[in-house]
Design a protein around this motif. Structure first.
Motif, mmCIF file in Angstrom:
data_model
loop_
_atom_site.group_PDB
_atom_site.id
_atom_site.type_symbol
_atom_site.label_atom_id
_atom_site.label_comp_id
_atom_site.label_asym_id
_atom_site.label_seq_id
_atom_site.Cartn_x
_atom_site.Cartn_y
_atom_site.Cartn_z
ATOM 1 N N ALA A 209 0.839 -1.201 0.000
ATOM 2 C CA ALA A 209 0.000 0.000 0.000
ATOM 3 C C ALA A 209 0.874 1.250 0.000
ATOM 4 O O ALA A 209 0.573 2.252 -0.654
ATOM 5 N N HIS A 210 1.984 1.188 0.754
ATOM 6 C CA HIS A 210 2.894 2.343 0.805
ATOM 7 C C HIS A 210 3.504 2.613 -0.561
ATOM 8 O O HIS A 210 3.600 3.770 -0.999
ATOM 9 N N GLN A 211 3.936 1.551 -1.231
ATOM 10 C CA GLN A 211 4.527 1.708 -2.559
ATOM 11 C C GLN A 211 3.500 2.249 -3.548
ATOM 12 O O GLN A 211 3.812 3.097 -4.386
ATOM 13 N N GLY A 212 2.264 1.768 -3.416
ATOM 14 C CA GLY A 212 1.209 2.246 -4.297
ATOM 15 C C GLY A 212 0.912 3.713 -4.079
ATOM 16 O O GLY A 212 0.717 4.486 -5.028
ATOM 17 N N SER A 213 0.910 4.133 -2.789
ATOM 18 C CA SER A 213 0.670 5.531 -2.465
ATOM 19 C C SER A 213 1.802 6.402 -2.979
ATOM 20 O O SER A 213 1.573 7.492 -3.507
ATOM 21 N N ARG A 214 3.026 5.917 -2.819
ATOM 22 C CA ARG A 214 4.196 6.651 -3.291
ATOM 23 C C ARG A 214 4.148 6.816 -4.806
ATOM 24 O O ARG A 214 4.438 7.892 -5.336
ATOM 25 N N ARG A 215 3.783 5.764 -5.484
ATOM 26 C CA ARG A 215 3.687 5.809 -6.947
ATOM 27 C C ARG A 215 2.616 6.807 -7.376
ATOM 28 O O ARG A 215 2.821 7.586 -8.310
ATOM 29 N N HIS A 216 1.498 6.811 -6.667
ATOM 30 C CA HIS A 216 0.422 7.740 -6.990
ATOM 31 C C HIS A 216 0.886 9.190 -6.809
ATOM 32 O O HIS A 216 0.591 10.054 -7.651
#
Length: 219
Positions: free
Chosen positions: A5-12
């Protein structure tokens, strides 16, 4: 291994940051050189993107990019308009509703600081038929703008609809082109720039109130 989820948020966040850089670069180039004179490649380069196809990747066509710029400014203007609409709700004074047309635009431009460039782009949107059509699509769902327009029209019962609609067009053309002119010479000092927009709003409200009240020589 799946994406956390953290990586996804960072990517967003990275994607949104890139989109914003592209929008800001495009707005500057479009305002200074004209929408049709600037390529997507030039926008990508000005936004610091190594991939020259960044505009196409993040937005699609140039029309989609122009719509994104319009949306970025239309939303805060609609919020300002909502506040004025609530303040003047039920008023039968033409000047109140002209204020609701003019002030969200000038207040928004003032909020952008100096330099700002949106007014020069907006002048193109109202002049060029293709761009005007794009803008019309974006503003079609602006419920507060629609409510303000209806209340303004209610103050003009004796004005033939065709003349009234023509004067709507005159008013919006005057607003965009005068603000574009003011923007070109906007002082860098924040207080001085704010004073320019405040004076511009008063002058426009005076002129447009008179425009709507002028006698009609044709039906």
């Amino acid at each position: 291994m799946g994406v956390t989820a953290h990586q996804g948020s960072r990517r967003h966040e990275q994607v949104e940051h890139t989109r914003l850089r592209i929008i800001v670069a495009a707005e500057r180039l479009f305002a200074e050189h004209g929408v049709f004179s600037v390529s997507n490649r030039q926008v990508s380069e000005a936004a610091g993107q190594g991939n020259n196809a960044a505009v196409n990747y993040h937005f699609g066509t140039k029309a989609d990019l122009v719509r994104a710029i319009i949306q970025r400014h239309a939303e805060p203007m609609e919020q300002l308009r909502a506040e004025l609409l609530e303040r003047h709700r039920g008023s039968t004074r033409l000047r109140d509703w002209v204020t609701c047309v003019v002030q969200p635009y000038t207040d928004h431009l003032a909020s952008l600081g100096s330099p700002c460039r949106y007014a020069r782009l907006a002048a193109q949107l109202i002049t060029e038929p293709q761009l005007r059509e794009l803008a019309a699509l974006e503003f079609a769902g602006a419920s507060h703008l629609i409510a303000v327009t209806e209340s303004l029209h209610a103050c003009l019962p004796g004005l033939p609809p065709a003349v009234r609609n023509e004067r709507d067009d005159m008013a919006h053309t005057l607003i965009t082109h005068l603000c574009a002119q003011r923007e070109r010479g906007l002082p860098e000092d924040p207080a001085a720039a704010a004073a320019v927009w405040s004076a511009t709003a008063v002058g426009l409200i005076d002129a447009i109130e008179g425009l709507y009240q002028a006698p009609a020589s044709r039906p």
